[in-house]
Enzyme design. Structure first.
Site, mmCIF file in Angstrom:
data_model
loop_
_atom_site.group_PDB
_atom_site.id
_atom_site.type_symbol
_atom_site.label_atom_id
_atom_site.label_comp_id
_atom_site.label_asym_id
_atom_site.label_seq_id
_atom_site.Cartn_x
_atom_site.Cartn_y
_atom_site.Cartn_z
ATOM 1 N N ASP A 28 0.824 -1.204 0.000
ATOM 2 C CA ASP A 28 0.000 0.000 0.000
ATOM 3 C C ASP A 28 0.862 1.259 0.000
ATOM 4 O OD1 ASP A 28 -1.973 -1.876 0.395
ATOM 5 O OD2 ASP A 28 -2.745 -1.014 2.252
ATOM 6 N N HIS A 169 3.919 -1.899 3.109
ATOM 7 C CA HIS A 169 3.830 -0.530 2.585
ATOM 8 C C HIS A 169 5.104 -0.192 1.831
ATOM 9 C CE1 HIS A 169 0.888 -0.698 5.817
ATOM 10 N NE2 HIS A 169 0.247 0.258 5.177
HETATM 11 ZN ZN ZN Z 1 -2.491 3.262 3.142
#
Ligand code: ZN
Length: 199
Positions: A28, A169
């Site tokens: 993400d 991430h």
């Molecule tokens: Zn996010």
């Protein structure tokens, strides 16, 4: 107990089928030059495929990185334009941002709500347009500066099972932990005989 579930969010994805030797890595908040490049290089070494939930404003800044993600056989999903929190964002605005972030991608129907925070109504409106909300069952905590890479590694290794959807991430903030844990996890999962596949 999860704070969200299939009853509150019909049609949303929380994990994949458990009867395969596959897991689903998701990244993400990218694309970002250093972290995304590292992730793509690392995935390639292990012949692993993943799904990237991109923030619209980052796609606008780094279209070349988005193109590379696609070219290397990974899947794209939207993650809103500016990482809006659905709980604090008026529904029309939120749905617009989700839709816009998807329009920047090539033919994706997957959307991951930032922070996993999406109102039931927001989910319903996106679902009505054929957009599928994707949650997860394993958080790597790579974004958490309070966690050591060893703690992130141990937690993620313990929680991941066949079919799991694991969140990482590819952001600058997570990079100090991500760069340590991703290669080690890929070694571990390869030893387990698990294949990393797109959603
Ligand atoms: Zn996010």
């Amino acid at each position: 107990m999860m704070r969200w579930g299939p009853i509150r969010y019909p049609g949303a994805i929380f994990r994949g089928p458990q009867d395969t030797a596959s897991i689903h890595l998701t990244f993400d908040d990218g694309p970002s030059p250093e972290a995304t490049t590292f992730v793509l290089d690392t995935l390639k070494q292990f012949d692993a495929k993943a799904t990237f939930f991109l923030i619209g404003k980052n796609v606008q800044q780094h279209p070349d990185l988005m193109a590379r993600i696609c070219a290397e056989g990974h899947l794209l999903g939207g993650h809103s334009m500016h990482h809006e929190n659905g709980w604090n964002t008026p529904t029309p605005e939120y749905v617009h941002s989700a839709r816009q972030s998807l329009e920047l991608l090539k033919e994706s129907r997957f959307f991951r709500p930032p922070y996993g925070r999406i109102k039931k109504k927001q989910h319903q409106l996106l679902a009505a347009e054929g957009i599928q909300t994707v949650f997860w069952d394993v958080l790597s905590y790579d974004y958490d500066a309070q966690m050591s890479p060893e703690q992130c590694l141990e937690h993620t290794r313990k929680k991941t099972r066949p079919g799991s959807i694991v969140v990482f991430h590819d952001s600058q903030k997570a990079f100090p932990r991500l760069r340590r844990i991703l290669p080690q996890l890929l070694v571990h999962w390869t030893d387990m005989g698990w294949e990393c596949r797109t959603l």
